[in-house]
Design a protein around this motif. Structure first.
Motif, PDB file in Angstrom:
ATOM      1  N   SER A 133     -38.101  -1.600   0.171  1.00 32.67           N
ATOM      2  CA  SER A 133     -36.650  -1.420   0.022  1.00 32.67           C
ATOM      3  C   SER A 133     -36.202  -0.190   0.791  1.00 32.67           C
ATOM      4  O   SER A 133     -37.011   0.680   1.137  1.00 32.67           O
ATOM      5  N   TYR A 134     -34.882  -0.139   1.040  1.00 32.61           N
ATOM      6  CA  TYR A 134     -34.299   0.940   1.847  1.00 32.61           C
ATOM      7  C   TYR A 134     -33.063   1.480   1.150  1.00 32.61           C
ATOM      8  O   TYR A 134     -32.339   0.732   0.492  1.00 32.61           O
ATOM      9  N   ALA A 135     -32.810   2.761   1.331  1.00 29.78           N
ATOM     10  CA  ALA A 135     -31.533   3.302   0.884  1.00 29.78           C
ATOM     11  C   ALA A 135     -30.449   2.714   1.782  1.00 29.78           C
ATOM     12  O   ALA A 135     -30.680   2.466   2.964  1.00 29.78           O
ATOM     13  N   GLU A 136     -29.260   2.493   1.194  1.00 27.52           N
ATOM     14  CA  GLU A 136     -28.271   1.681   1.909  1.00 27.52           C
ATOM     15  C   GLU A 136     -27.667   2.324   3.138  1.00 27.52           C
ATOM     16  O   GLU A 136     -27.404   1.653   4.133  1.00 27.52           O
ATOM     17  N   ILE A 137     -27.386   3.628   3.075  1.00 29.07           N
ATOM     18  CA  ILE A 137     -26.771   4.257   4.252  1.00 29.07           C
ATOM     19  C   ILE A 137     -27.769   4.214   5.407  1.00 29.07           C
ATOM     20  O   ILE A 137     -27.420   3.892   6.538  1.00 29.07           O
ATOM     21  N   ASP A 147     -37.295  10.636   1.874  1.00 30.54           N
ATOM     22  CA  ASP A 147     -35.876  10.887   2.144  1.00 30.54           C
ATOM     23  C   ASP A 147     -35.652  11.265   3.599  1.00 30.54           C
ATOM     24  O   ASP A 147     -36.603  11.582   4.326  1.00 30.54           O
ATOM     25  N   ARG A 157     -36.934  14.501   5.006  1.00 29.07           N
ATOM     26  CA  ARG A 157     -38.327  14.484   5.451  1.00 29.07           C
ATOM     27  C   ARG A 157     -38.455  13.809   6.802  1.00 29.07           C
ATOM     28  O   ARG A 157     -39.283  14.196   7.627  1.00 29.07           O
ATOM     29  N   ASN A 179     -27.855   0.746   6.872  1.00 27.45           N
ATOM     30  CA  ASN A 179     -26.685   0.489   7.720  1.00 27.45           C
ATOM     31  C   ASN A 179     -26.749   1.265   9.030  1.00 27.45           C
ATOM     32  O   ASN A 179     -26.332   0.763  10.072  1.00 27.45           O
ATOM     33  N   CYS A 184     -33.879   7.492   1.676  1.00 23.18           N
ATOM     34  CA  CYS A 184     -32.894   7.896   0.674  1.00 23.18           C
ATOM     35  C   CYS A 184     -32.362   9.291   1.000  1.00 23.18           C
ATOM     36  O   CYS A 184     -32.909  10.007   1.823  1.00 23.18           O
ATOM     37  N   GLY A 185     -31.270   9.648   0.337  1.00 22.03           N
ATOM     38  CA  GLY A 185     -30.702  10.982   0.507  1.00 22.03           C
ATOM     39  C   GLY A 185     -29.623  11.032   1.560  1.00 22.03           C
ATOM     40  O   GLY A 185     -28.782  10.140   1.652  1.00 22.03           O
ATOM     41  N   SER A 186     -29.689  12.061   2.362  1.00 24.49           N
ATOM     42  CA  SER A 186     -28.641  12.373   3.341  1.00 24.49           C
ATOM     43  C   SER A 186     -28.319  11.186   4.247  1.00 24.49           C
ATOM     44  O   SER A 186     -29.207  10.438   4.647  1.00 24.49           O
ATOM     45  N   ALA A 234     -41.196   1.868  -0.757  1.00 26.12           N
ATOM     46  CA  ALA A 234     -39.913   1.619  -1.431  1.00 26.12           C
ATOM     47  C   ALA A 234     -38.911   2.753  -1.236  1.00 26.12           C
ATOM     48  O   ALA A 234     -39.285   3.920  -1.141  1.00 26.12           O
ATOM     49  N   ASN A 235     -37.625   2.371  -1.201  1.00 25.78           N
ATOM     50  CA  ASN A 235     -36.501   3.321  -1.137  1.00 25.78           C
ATOM     51  C   ASN A 235     -36.636   4.265   0.045  1.00 25.78           C
ATOM     52  O   ASN A 235     -36.332   5.451  -0.041  1.00 25.78           O
ATOM     53  N   ASN A 256     -43.328   6.171  -1.534  1.00 25.53           N
ATOM     54  CA  ASN A 256     -42.007   5.781  -2.028  1.00 25.53           C
ATOM     55  C   ASN A 256     -41.039   6.950  -1.908  1.00 25.53           C
ATOM     56  O   ASN A 256     -41.450   8.109  -1.891  1.00 25.53           O
ATOM     57  N   ASP A 257     -39.732   6.623  -1.838  1.00 24.63           N
ATOM     58  CA  ASP A 257     -38.670   7.640  -1.870  1.00 24.63           C
ATOM     59  C   ASP A 257     -38.816   8.687  -0.763  1.00 24.63           C
ATOM     60  O   ASP A 257     -38.593   9.871  -0.994  1.00 24.63           O
TER      61      ASP A 257
END
Lengths: 475, 201
Positions: free
Chosen positions: B101-105, B20, B23, B108, B78-80, B74-75, B17-18
C-alpha cells in the motif's frame, strides 16, 4: 457510499466534470503556496507557456526555510536565499499576493490563511504541503498536493482526483483538565494507525470536538494526514462563524448573512450516511506522547513502552526499529525520560491558545529551564507573535528560560537553522517523529501537547502536566 | 504525453512498513528550486546509517545498480507531500513501484510523473522481494493494463484502479493537458459557488 455528508456536498458543488479516466476534475477555491514546493511548479508553467488562471485565488507566504533568529537578507544559507528570491519573483510576475517576512502577515501557511479569514467553510483548499488538512477545521475540504499538482492548480484552478470514503470519528464525553486537542488526535492516530485513514476523509464530530475552539479544531484536523486520511474536517457551527467574523477576508454586511446560511447548508445532514463510524470516549484519554518513529507509536503518560507482542505480527520489524532508534526498551516508563531540546511551535501548535496555555503552565510551575535543556518558542505567524507580545507572553517565556523567536516552521522539519544535534531528544509540539525529522539523522522526537512540552522543559524530563493544571484550578 | 503501458527491467527491494518521505529524501535536500540532482540523495540518511553499522542499503548495492522497479511494503511514502521524494526515486532510475500500500499524496505524485504504483498482497510483496534478493538479475516486467507483474517464471496480478490505470494507458498521467481543456466548464462551476462572488446574492 457516503451521502449528504459535508464531504459529499462540497465535492459535488466543486465538480467540474468527470474526466475520461473516470476521475473527477475538482475546482479549488483557495490555493496556498510557499517557497519549498512552488518554484518547480512555476518553472513547469513557463516551460509549457501556461499562465496562472485565477491569480486572485492563490495566496503565498514563506515559512519552511525562514530563519527564526537573524532574518536579515540575503540569508546566510544561499540555497534558502535562492528559494526566497524565486517565490518573490514568481508571485510578483504572476499577480499573486505574497505575505513576506516583515509585512505583518507572514507565517506558517496553515496559520496565516485561517487568521486572515481566507479559509472558509465549504471551500476546497489545496496547498503543496501535507498539513493542508488543517483547513478542514472550518468545514473546508483541504488537500495536500505535490508540486506537479501545484502546477495543475496554478494553470487550471482544478485537480484530477479520485473519490474518497467518509469515516465519521465521533468523540463523546469531555477531555479532562490537562488533556488537549493534541492528546486527542495523537490518541486517535494511535488507535486507528498511520494508514488507517488511507482512502478516507475523516469527519471529526461529537461533543468533545464541538467543545474545542477553532485553534483546537485546527490541531485535530492538522494531524488527520498523520492518520493516513486524505483530509479531515469538522462541520462548521457558531464557533466557526464567531472565529471568522471580522477577519480581513471574511464577508461583511448582507454578504455575511448569506455566507452563514450557505456555510450552515453544507454541514453534514443529521441523516447523512457514512462509509464507516468509529467512536472514542474523550474522558478516558491521558496526556499522550509518542515514543517511537511514527505518530501512531504513542502512549499515555502513565503507560510504559509497549512490547512487540502488543502489536500485530507484521509490525514487529517496525517496532524493533523504533526501540533501536529511540533507545527505549519494552516495559520502560515514558515519564522520566530525559530531554535535551523543547520546541513549541508549528502548524499543529503554534497558535495563540497554544502559547497562552504554555505560558500559563510555565507560571504555574514557576521554575526555569535547566542548563542542559535548550527550549524555544516559535510563534506560528507574525500576527501571533505581535499579539503574544501585547499580552506579555514573550516575557513569561524568557523569564522561565525559553528563547522567543520569529515566526516560521522552524524545527518541525528543520529546513532552517533550527536543528537537533546528534542523538538529542526533543520534546516537540510538532506533528512528526519520523527518523531524522528534526534535522539530525539520529535525533529523537517525542510529540506532545504544548503544556506537556513546557513541563518537560522545566523539569528536564517527561512529566505529567495534570498535577500542575489541577493546582492551577484550585488556586 | 506518451502512454505508459509496459515497464521492463530489474528490481530493487527496499523492505519496511511506513517508510516516510522524510526518509526517502531528507528535508535538507529540499533547499532547491529545481528537482535536478535529487537522485543521488534518495534514502540519504538510511544509507549513511547502514554504512556506519557496516551494512549496505539496497540503493548502494552493486547488484541493484540500474534497477527500475522498486519493491516496497506497506504505507510507503507516508508523511510529507514533498514531490521531491518520487522525483528523487525517478531520477535514481525508478519507473514503477510494487508494494502492499501507498500513502495517497505519494501515490498521486507518482501518477503525475508517469510512475505506476501497483498494489499486491503482503505475501506477494514478500515473494517478489525474496526472489529478487536471491537473484538480483531476474528479469521483471509489468503490464500496466492488466497490472500483472512477472519475475522469472512467476506472474502475480496486482491492483491498479481503473481511473488511474487509464491515465497511464492514455498518456494523460500528466493531468495539466486534460484539465486545461475544460476552462469554460471551470468558469461555469466557479460561477455557481457563492464565495466566488463574495456571497452577493
Amino acid at each position: 457510499m457516503s451521502e449528504r455528508t459535508l464531504f459529499d456536498k462540497v465535492w459535488n458543488q466543486h465538480t467540474v466534470k468527470t474526466l475520461p479516466s473516470g476521475q473527477t476534475q475538482l475546482f479549488i477555491g483557495l490555493h496556498l503556496i510557499h517557497e519549498v514546493t512552488s518554484p518547480q511548479a512555476f518553472a513547469m508553467l513557463r516551460e509549457r507557456n501556461l499562465t496562472v488562471l485565477y491569480p486572485q485565488r492563490t495566496v503565498a507566504t514563506v515559512d519552511h526555510i525562514v530563519p527564526t533568529e537573524d532574518q536579515s537578507r540575503p540569508y546566510a544559507d544561499g540555497l534558502a536565499e535562492e528559494m526566497m528570491v524565486a517565490i518573490e519573483n514568481n508571485t510578483s510576475s504572476n499577480g499573486i499576493t505574497l505575505h513576506n517576512v516583515g509585512d505583518g502577515k507572514q507565517g506558517v501557511v496553515h496559520i496565516v490563511a485561517p487568521e486572515l479569514g481566507l479559509t472558509q467553510p465549504g471551500m476546497t483548499v489545496a496547498c503543496g504541503d501535507s498539513h493542508t488538512a488543517t483547513h478542514g477545521a472550518f468545514g473546508a475540504i483541504a488537500f495536500g498536493i505535490g508540486t506537479s499538482q501545484v502546477r495543475d492548480v496554478l494553470a487550471t484552478q482544478t485537480l484530477a482526483m479520485g473519490g474518497l470514503k467518509v469515516r465519521r470519528i465521533e468523540v463523546t464525553g469531555a477531555l479532562k483538565a490537562g488533556v488537549y486537542a493534541k492528546d486527542l488526535v495523537l490518541h486517535i492516530i494511535r488507535v486507528l494507525g498511520v494508514n488507517g485513514g488511507v482512502g478516507y476523509a475523516y469527519e471529526f464530530a461529537g461533543e468533545a470536538i464541538e467543545a474545542l475552539d477553532m485553534e483546537g479544531r485546527m490541531t485535530v484536523c492538522n494531524m488527520a494526514i498523520e492518520g493516513g486520511a486524505r483530509c479531515g474536517y469538522i462541520n462548521p457551527d457558531q464557533v466557526t462563524f464567531d472565529y471568522l467574523k471580522g477577519r480581513e477576508h471574511a464577508p461583511t454586511g448582507a454578504a455575511w448573512d448569506n455566507a452563514c446560511a450557505w456555510w450552515s447548508s453544507i454541514a453534514s445532514d443529521v441523516d447523512a450516511v457514512f462509509d464507516d463510524v468509529v467512536t472514542f470516549d474523550a474522558s478516558t484519554i491521558q496526556p499522550t506522547i509518542t515514543w517511537g518513529i511514527t505518530p501512531a507509536q504513542g502512549l499515555g503518560i502513565e503507560e510504559n513502552i509497549p512490547a512487540v507482542s502488543d502489536f500485530p505480527a507484521e509490525d514487529a520489524a517496525l517496532i524493533g526499529e523504533a526501540y533501536e532508534y529511540m533507545s527505549f526498551e519494552a516495559g520502560q516508563a515514558i515519564a522520566g525520560t530525559g530531554i535535551d531540546v523543547a520546541f513549541i511551535g508549528s502548524c499543529t501548535n503554534g497558535r495563540m491558545s497554544d502559547l497562552r496555555e504554555a505560558a500559563r503552565i510555565a507560571e504555574l510551575h514557576g521554575g526555569t529551564v535547566p542548563a542542559q535543556v535548550k527550549a524555544f518558542v516559535v510563534p506560528g505567524s507574525e500576527q501571533v507573535k505581535k499579539l503574544a507580545e501585547e499580552e506579555g507572553l514573550d516575557k513569561v517565556f524568557v523569564k522561565h528560560g525559553f528563547e522567543w523567536r520569529e515566526a516560521g516552521c522552524s524545527m518541525c522539519l528543520a529546513m532552517n537553522p533550527d536543528k537537533l544535534v546528534g542523538r538529542q531528544v526533543s520534546a516537540s509540539t510538532s506533528n512528526r517523529n519520523f527518523k531524522g525529522r528534526q534535522g539530525s539523522s539520529t535525533g529523537r522526537t517525542l510529540l506532545m501537547s504544548p503544556a506537556m512540552v513546557v513541563v518537560a522543559a522545566l523539569e528536564g524530563v517527561v512529566t505529567d502536566v495534570r498535577p500542575l493544571v489541577e493546582k492551577g484550578a484550585s488556586a | 504525453m506518451s502512454a505508459v503501458t509496459h515497464i521492463k527491467g530489474r528490481a530493487v527491494p527496499v523492505r519496511g512498513n511506513d517508510i516516510d518521505t522524510d526518509r526517502i529524501i531528507p528535508a535538507r535536500f529540499l533547499r532547491c528550486v529545481t528537482f535536478d540532482g535529487l537522485g543521488e540523495h534518495a534514502f540519504a540518511d538510511d544509507r549513511a546509517q547502514l554504512k556506519e553499522k557496516g551494512e549496505t542499503h539496497a540503493f548502494d548495492k552493486e547488484e541493484y545498480a540500474g534497477a527500475n522497479v522498486l519493491l516496497v511494503n506497506a504505507n510507503f511514502g507516508c508523511g510529507s507531500s514533498r514531490e521531491h521524494a518520487p522525483q528523487s526515486l525517478a531520477k535514481w532510475g525508478i519507473e514503477a513501484i510494487v508494494g502492499i500500500s501507498y500513502a495517497e499524496i505519494f501515490f498521486n505524485n507518482n501518477i503525475a510523473l508517469g510512475i505506476p504504483c501497483i498494489q499486491v498482497s503482503p505475501e506477494e510483496a514478500d515473494g517478489i522481494q525474496t526472489a529478487i534478493e536471491s537473484d538480483p538479475n531476474l528479469d521483471v516486467a509489468i503490464n500496466v493494463e492488466t497490472a500483472e507483474i512477472s519475475y522469472g517464471a512467476s506472474v502475480i496480478k496486482g491492483i491498479l484502479h481503473e481511473g488511474v490505470r487509464n491515465r497511464f494507458l492514455t498518456g494523460s498521467w500528466d493531468a495539466t493537458g486534460m484539465l486545461v481543456e475544460a476552462a469554460d466548464e471551470v468558469a461555469a462551476t466557479a460561477g455557481k459557488l457563492p464565495y466566488m462572488n463574495g456571497f452577493q446574492k
